[in-house]
Scaffold this motif. Structure first.
Motif, PDB file in Angstrom:
ATOM      1  N   SER A   3       0.844  -1.182   0.000  1.00  0.00           N
ATOM      2  CA  SER A   3       0.000   0.000   0.000  1.00  0.00           C
ATOM      3  C   SER A   3       0.881   1.234   0.000  1.00  0.00           C
ATOM      4  CB  SER A   3      -0.900   0.028   1.233  1.00  0.00           C
ATOM      5  OG  SER A   3      -1.798  -1.056   1.199  1.00  0.00           O
ATOM      6  N   LYS A  60      -5.034   3.948   3.726  1.00  0.00           N
ATOM      7  CA  LYS A  60      -5.499   3.245   4.916  1.00  0.00           C
ATOM      8  C   LYS A  60      -5.627   1.764   4.588  1.00  0.00           C
ATOM      9  CE  LYS A  60      -7.898   7.050   6.995  1.00  0.00           C
ATOM     10  NZ  LYS A  60      -8.832   7.376   8.027  1.00  0.00           N
ATOM     11  N   VAL A  61      -5.263   0.939   5.555  1.00  0.00           N
ATOM     12  CA  VAL A  61      -5.420  -0.505   5.404  1.00  0.00           C
ATOM     13  C   VAL A  61      -6.196  -1.030   6.597  1.00  0.00           C
ATOM     14  CG1 VAL A  61      -3.342  -0.856   4.019  1.00  0.00           C
ATOM     15  CG2 VAL A  61      -3.193  -0.987   6.494  1.00  0.00           C
ATOM     16  N   GLU A  62      -6.926  -2.092   6.376  1.00  0.00           N
ATOM     17  CA  GLU A  62      -7.659  -2.752   7.442  1.00  0.00           C
ATOM     18  C   GLU A  62      -7.004  -4.090   7.703  1.00  0.00           C
ATOM     19  OE1 GLU A  62     -11.819  -4.680   7.290  1.00  0.00           O
ATOM     20  OE2 GLU A  62     -12.154  -2.601   7.946  1.00  0.00           O
ATOM     21  N   VAL A  63      -6.710  -4.352   8.964  1.00  0.00           N
ATOM     22  CA  VAL A  63      -6.055  -5.594   9.355  1.00  0.00           C
ATOM     23  C   VAL A  63      -7.031  -6.388  10.201  1.00  0.00           C
ATOM     24  CG1 VAL A  63      -4.114  -6.599  10.595  1.00  0.00           C
ATOM     25  CG2 VAL A  63      -3.813  -4.446   9.350  1.00  0.00           C
ATOM     26  N   ARG A  64      -7.233  -7.657   9.822  1.00  0.00           N
ATOM     27  CA  ARG A  64      -8.104  -8.548  10.585  1.00  0.00           C
ATOM     28  C   ARG A  64      -7.299  -9.726  11.088  1.00  0.00           C
ATOM     29  NH1 ARG A  64     -13.906  -8.834   7.504  1.00  0.00           N
ATOM     30  NH2 ARG A  64     -14.051  -6.594   7.183  1.00  0.00           N
ATOM     31  N   THR A 101     -10.267  -6.396  14.422  1.00  0.00           N
ATOM     32  CA  THR A 101     -10.176  -5.626  13.189  1.00  0.00           C
ATOM     33  C   THR A 101      -9.739  -4.216  13.534  1.00  0.00           C
ATOM     34  OG1 THR A 101     -11.963  -6.918  12.198  1.00  0.00           O
ATOM     35  CG2 THR A 101     -11.425  -4.827  11.139  1.00  0.00           C
ATOM     36  N   GLU A 102      -8.673  -3.756  12.907  1.00  0.00           N
ATOM     37  CA  GLU A 102      -8.148  -2.411  13.138  1.00  0.00           C
ATOM     38  C   GLU A 102      -7.847  -1.756  11.806  1.00  0.00           C
ATOM     39  OE1 GLU A 102      -7.539  -0.639  15.966  1.00  0.00           O
ATOM     40  OE2 GLU A 102      -8.299  -2.213  17.263  1.00  0.00           O
ATOM     41  N   GLU A 103      -7.945  -0.435  11.759  1.00  0.00           N
ATOM     42  CA  GLU A 103      -7.606   0.329  10.561  1.00  0.00           C
ATOM     43  C   GLU A 103      -6.359   1.156  10.857  1.00  0.00           C
ATOM     44  OE1 GLU A 103      -9.784   3.888   8.564  1.00  0.00           O
ATOM     45  OE2 GLU A 103     -10.760   2.044   7.887  1.00  0.00           O
ATOM     46  N   TYR A 104      -5.416   1.165   9.909  1.00  0.00           N
ATOM     47  CA  TYR A 104      -4.153   1.869  10.088  1.00  0.00           C
ATOM     48  C   TYR A 104      -3.869   2.770   8.897  1.00  0.00           C
ATOM     49  CZ  TYR A 104      -3.349  -1.615  13.668  1.00  0.00           C
ATOM     50  OH  TYR A 104      -3.470  -2.399  14.769  1.00  0.00           O
ATOM     51  N   ASN A 105      -3.168   3.871   9.178  1.00  0.00           N
ATOM     52  CA  ASN A 105      -2.644   4.719   8.116  1.00  0.00           C
ATOM     53  C   ASN A 105      -1.254   4.214   7.763  1.00  0.00           C
ATOM     54  OD1 ASN A 105      -4.813   6.561   7.917  1.00  0.00           O
ATOM     55  ND2 ASN A 105      -4.093   7.569   9.767  1.00  0.00           N
TER      56      ASN A 105
END
Length: 110
Positions: free
Chosen positions: A4, A9-13, A25-29
């Protein structure tokens, strides 16, 4: 694994295997991997101390290590520290191969 661009932004599960019903589930820049997290440092020679400062609101791992080639070897016992704004790292010998590594830590909220 997908790459990316910085600023996206990415979503990690994360889930357990076997499935115990737990899922995170978290969202990161995405930061610029070429520059790494923003940080400043100052060296206090008399105290054999390095003060590391990062912007507030972040949990980062800072450690002193000896760099040999492209590999950093962590100093034992007192080199790893979680910092949120300003922290001190202490060294025994100030050598040309002494370096500071700073990386973002995964924050898990319950």
């Amino acid at each position: 694994m997908n790459n990316s661009d910085a600023g996206s932004k990415v979503e990690v599960r994360v889930k357990t295997i076997p499935d115990y019903g737990l899922q995170l589930t978290e969202e990161y820049n995405v930061e610029d991997y070429k520059t790494g997290p923003e940080m400043n440092y100052s060296v206090i020679l008399k105290k054999k101390q390095i003060i590391v400062t990062v912007p507030p609101g972040r949990v980062l791992k800072a450690m002193l290590c000896y760099k040999r080639g492209m590999v950093c070897r962590e100093l034992k016992n007192r080199s790893v520290l979680l910092i949120n704004s300003t922290s001190s790292l202490f060294y025994e010998y100030l050598l040309p191969c002494l370096c500071i590594q700073v990386m973002m830590m995964l924050q898990v909220f319950s």
